[in-house]
Design an enzyme around this catalytic site. Sequence first.
Site, PDB file in Angstrom:
ATOM      1  N   THR A  18     -22.823 -15.081  15.427  1.00 54.99           N
ATOM      2  CA  THR A  18     -22.435 -16.592  15.049  1.00 54.99           C
ATOM      3  C   THR A  18     -22.887 -17.591  15.969  1.00 54.99           C
ATOM      4  O   THR A  18     -23.315 -18.695  15.340  1.00 54.99           O
ATOM      5  CB  THR A  18     -20.831 -16.506  14.875  1.00 54.99           C
ATOM      6  OG1 THR A  18     -20.651 -15.520  13.769  1.00 54.99           O
ATOM      7  CG2 THR A  18     -20.346 -17.788  14.280  1.00 54.99           C
ATOM      8  N   ASP A  62     -26.527  -9.008  13.017  1.00 55.36           N
ATOM      9  CA  ASP A  62     -25.156  -9.272  12.960  1.00 55.36           C
ATOM     10  C   ASP A  62     -24.710  -7.934  13.836  1.00 55.36           C
ATOM     11  O   ASP A  62     -25.154  -6.791  13.684  1.00 55.36           O
ATOM     12  CB  ASP A  62     -24.622  -9.181  11.269  1.00 55.36           C
ATOM     13  CG  ASP A  62     -23.201  -9.297  11.409  1.00 55.36           C
ATOM     14  OD1 ASP A  62     -22.615 -10.445  10.926  1.00 55.36           O
ATOM     15  OD2 ASP A  62     -22.217  -8.485  12.141  1.00 55.36           O
ATOM     16  N   SER A  63     -23.881  -8.296  14.680  1.00 58.06           N
ATOM     17  CA  SER A  63     -23.320  -7.217  15.526  1.00 58.06           C
ATOM     18  C   SER A  63     -22.928  -5.959  14.848  1.00 58.06           C
ATOM     19  O   SER A  63     -22.578  -5.014  15.551  1.00 58.06           O
ATOM     20  CB  SER A  63     -22.554  -7.475  16.884  1.00 58.06           C
ATOM     21  OG  SER A  63     -21.294  -7.837  16.291  1.00 58.06           O
ATOM     22  N   SER A  64     -22.250  -6.222  13.830  1.00 53.33           N
ATOM     23  CA  SER A  64     -21.653  -4.981  12.864  1.00 53.33           C
ATOM     24  C   SER A  64     -22.925  -4.101  12.532  1.00 53.33           C
ATOM     25  O   SER A  64     -22.713  -2.745  12.201  1.00 53.33           O
ATOM     26  CB  SER A  64     -21.151  -5.540  11.497  1.00 53.33           C
ATOM     27  OG  SER A  64     -20.121  -6.312  11.919  1.00 53.33           O
ATOM     28  N   THR A 280      -5.278   6.218  24.473  1.00 50.82           N
ATOM     29  CA  THR A 280      -3.919   5.605  23.674  1.00 50.82           C
ATOM     30  C   THR A 280      -4.418   4.602  22.572  1.00 50.82           C
ATOM     31  O   THR A 280      -5.436   3.807  22.895  1.00 50.82           O
ATOM     32  CB  THR A 280      -2.912   5.062  24.537  1.00 50.82           C
ATOM     33  OG1 THR A 280      -1.954   4.571  23.728  1.00 50.82           O
ATOM     34  CG2 THR A 280      -3.507   4.073  25.536  1.00 50.82           C
ATOM     35  N   GLN A 281      -3.579   4.417  21.512  1.00 53.65           N
ATOM     36  CA  GLN A 281      -3.812   3.604  20.542  1.00 53.65           C
ATOM     37  C   GLN A 281      -3.494   2.003  21.029  1.00 53.65           C
ATOM     38  O   GLN A 281      -3.732   1.241  20.508  1.00 53.65           O
ATOM     39  CB  GLN A 281      -3.182   3.841  19.057  1.00 53.65           C
ATOM     40  CG  GLN A 281      -3.771   4.973  18.518  1.00 53.65           C
ATOM     41  CD  GLN A 281      -3.091   5.473  17.208  1.00 53.65           C
ATOM     42  OE1 GLN A 281      -2.091   4.824  16.546  1.00 53.65           O
ATOM     43  NE2 GLN A 281      -3.519   6.786  16.814  1.00 53.65           N
ATOM     44  N   CYS A 282      -2.673   2.202  21.991  1.00 53.19           N
ATOM     45  CA  CYS A 282      -1.753   0.846  22.454  1.00 53.19           C
ATOM     46  C   CYS A 282      -2.890   0.139  23.137  1.00 53.19           C
ATOM     47  O   CYS A 282      -3.886   0.561  23.852  1.00 53.19           O
ATOM     48  CB  CYS A 282      -0.727   1.091  23.304  1.00 53.19           C
ATOM     49  SG  CYS A 282       0.617   2.056  22.624  1.00 53.19           S
TER      50      CYS A 282
HETATM   51  N1  ASP Z   1     -20.297 -10.580  12.300  1.00 57.63           N
HETATM   52  C1  ASP Z   1     -20.390 -11.536  13.445  1.00 57.63           C
HETATM   53  C2  ASP Z   1     -21.013 -10.554  14.531  1.00 57.63           C
HETATM   54  O1  ASP Z   1     -20.403  -9.820  15.030  1.00 57.63           O
HETATM   55  C3  ASP Z   1     -19.400 -12.206  13.860  1.00 57.63           C
HETATM   56  C4  ASP Z   1     -19.866 -12.977  15.196  1.00 57.63           C
HETATM   57  O2  ASP Z   1     -20.716 -13.453  15.645  1.00 57.63           O
HETATM   58  O3  ASP Z   1     -18.753 -13.148  16.046  1.00 57.63           O
HETATM   59  O4  ASP Z   1     -22.207 -10.333  14.606  1.00 57.63           O
END
Ligand code: ASP
Length: 346
Positions: A18, A62-64, A280-282
């Site tokens: 983004t 996109d970092s996903s 841990t999940q915490c």
């Molecule tokens: N989906 C975007 C990404 O991680 C969100 C961002 O840029 O913050 O690439």
Amino acid sequence: MTNSSKNPRILVIYTGGTIGMIRNTETGALTPFNFDALYRHIPILETFNCLIESYSFDPLIDSSNMKPAFWIKLAEVIEENYNHYDGFVVLHGTDTMAYTASVLSFMLENLNKPVVFTGSQLPMGMIRTDGRENFINAIEIAAAYENGKPIIPEVCICFENNIMRGNRTNKFNAENFNAFLSGNYPLLAQVGVHIKYFNQNILTPKSGGLKVHKKLDQSVAILKLFPGITENVVQSILSIKGLKAVILETYGAGNAPTDSWFINSLSDAISSGIVIFNVTQCKGGSVEMGKYETSIHLESIGVVGGYDITTESAIGKAMYLLGEEYNGEELKRLLQTPLRGELTVE
Ligand code: ASP
């Protein structure tokens, strides 16, 4: 080469996300920012006493869609440019920034220059963007030297005025500008009217030149516990062919069900050579196996306690250590040893 020069040289590496988006005035659509026109977009940068150059990945992602192959390329860009710049700013999507910052900290051994990750929740081209401020802060951190030495010679995340050790972070908010948390480690610096550096929290630079580790082994999995998890789910993960390490996300201080099917499944996996790393999940606090009855059994079958490491850091550390071909007791020992300040041994 340049770390004693008056005008630091900064390389901005744009990976996507983004922060680099601006609105196309003709179409209204968000499109990637042209870094050649950086000073036109953020003219105030011209008043900084530093030289800023940029490198853009092609394609931007996109970092996903982040993958180990991309991490290796990113580490190579830093390696190739290491002697020509005093600091690096990595513009990255927020979704997996904590994973990338974590794994990069392991890949860049003996790092002695700032590698500052930042991004934004709103695109740079929007009026209320947080990107502009994050970007300017990140540049200032990357360029901060004192007596010829970098103030933060670490991989860090600069977000919403907080400078955090990268391998201690996670993204905890998808809405607020304050999106990253370092639940188990204090800030390295904080931006206000002045930038306050908390020197006692910053790693002391290591001697020896930068060593870049480029082998990452993906034979890892995350097994997150939840009430009602079935034997089928646990078995499906533990029986993955070629699996070498499992990050076991447990409850609280490292606790897990005491059902015999569960313990036996883990025990069989450990006997077959799989390393189980208890995290841990915490979002704050540490794994303390043996504190409750619900973790004594984990300790006795040989689960490795992860102290206060994050899941993001644990997965990166496991990929890095396996990539370096560590196994057995040495792998377990290194998982529990702070290598880049990623965990605190109580
Ligand atoms: N989906 C975007 C990404 O991680 C969100 C961002 O840029 O913050 O690439």
